[in-house]
Design an enzyme around this catalytic site. Structure first.
Site, PDB file in Angstrom:
ATOM      1  N   ASP A 167      -7.049   1.398   0.952  1.00 15.72           N
ATOM      2  CA  ASP A 167      -7.020   1.660   2.390  1.00 15.72           C
ATOM      3  C   ASP A 167      -8.411   1.344   2.938  1.00 15.72           C
ATOM      4  OD1 ASP A 167      -8.677   3.763   1.723  1.00 15.72           O
ATOM      5  OD2 ASP A 167      -7.657   5.215   2.998  1.00 15.72           O
ATOM      6  N   LYS A 184       0.842  -1.214   0.000  1.00 16.42           N
ATOM      7  CA  LYS A 184       0.000   0.000   0.000  1.00 16.42           C
ATOM      8  C   LYS A 184       0.870   1.255   0.000  1.00 16.42           C
ATOM      9  CE  LYS A 184      -2.905   2.649   2.886  1.00 16.42           C
ATOM     10  NZ  LYS A 184      -2.879   2.868   4.319  1.00 16.42           N
TER      11      LYS A 184
END
Ligand code: SF4
Length: 221
Positions: free
Chosen positions: A151, A133
């Site tokens: 997210d 991420k």
């Protein structure tokens, strides 16, 4: 896994037909959607994203002005005692682990990348403490988007909008990469994040005000 009533699915139609209108409407609605972290260069970007794990961007932005005045090059993070760096980033939480990651990352930047921040996900994820991420956010901000950042907001909204049935961020990203046209991979997470903060709130989604309510199988209106 999520499932919707057949009527809801039928009402909104297949996700392949909805994705472009969803992106286009969100682009109008959240024309200001960008990364909320404050940084002036690629090193500050990398550090900000690493510090943002398990805390808010607002919290990170409170700490980084003083931090970035003091630490300007990767070597600067290695030149102070561990406790000093820990103290400087303490308000962002998990400061011991983050200090360890930052120092490991700075060491590798100096030794393997001539002090520069790499661009590919493969290289970025080699940096200690940099997971997919973080790598995706950094690469995308540097203009080298190679995936879709997932997210907590992106996960919740993708599920509510019926764009994925998955729960695991890696699988959600895979679904979104198949569905979202590539030119939108960079902006799409920002759009969902801002929509998630402003309209599609976790506990009380404001469906009556939502520009996507006729395209969303979870709409309550
Ligand atoms: S209609 Fe409701 S659930 Fe669907 S995206 Fe909008 S706010 Fe979220």
């Amino acid at each position: 896994m999520r499932s919707f009533a057949p009527e809801a699915r039928k009402r909104v139609g297949p996700k392949q037909a909805r994705i472009v209108p969803i992106v286009e409407r969100l682009l109008v609605e959240h024309a200001d959607a960008t990364i909320a972290l404050t940084f002036r260069n690629e090193l500050e970007l990398l550090v900000s994203v690493m510090l943002s794990a398990q805390t808010t961007d607002v919290n990170v932005n409170r700490v980084t002005p003083a931090l970035f005045r003091k630490y300007r090059r990767p070597e600067d993070y290695l030149a102070v005692p561990v406790e000093e760096l820990e103290n400087d980033i303490r308000p962002t939480g998990f400061f011991r682990q983050k200090t360890k990651s930052l120092r490991g990352t700075m060491k590798m930047l100096v030794e393997d990348f001539d002090g520069n921040v790499p661009r590919t996900l493969e290289e970025l994820t080699r940096l200690p403490g940099v997971a997919r991420k973080t790598a995706n956010v950094v690469a995308s901000e540097l203009g080298h988007t190679q995936g879709v950042v997932v997210d907590t907001h992106v996960r919740r909204l993708s599920q509510r909008l019926g764009l994925t049935r998955q729960d695991d961020p890696v699988k959600i990203e895979r679904d979104l990469m198949k569905l979202v046209p590539r030119e939108y991979w960079g902006v799409f997470p920002h759009l969902l994040i801002w929509h998630g903060r402003r309209v599609c709130l976790a506990r009380r989604p404001r469906c009556e005000e939502c520009v996507l309510n006729d395209l969303c199988p979870s709409s309550r209106v």
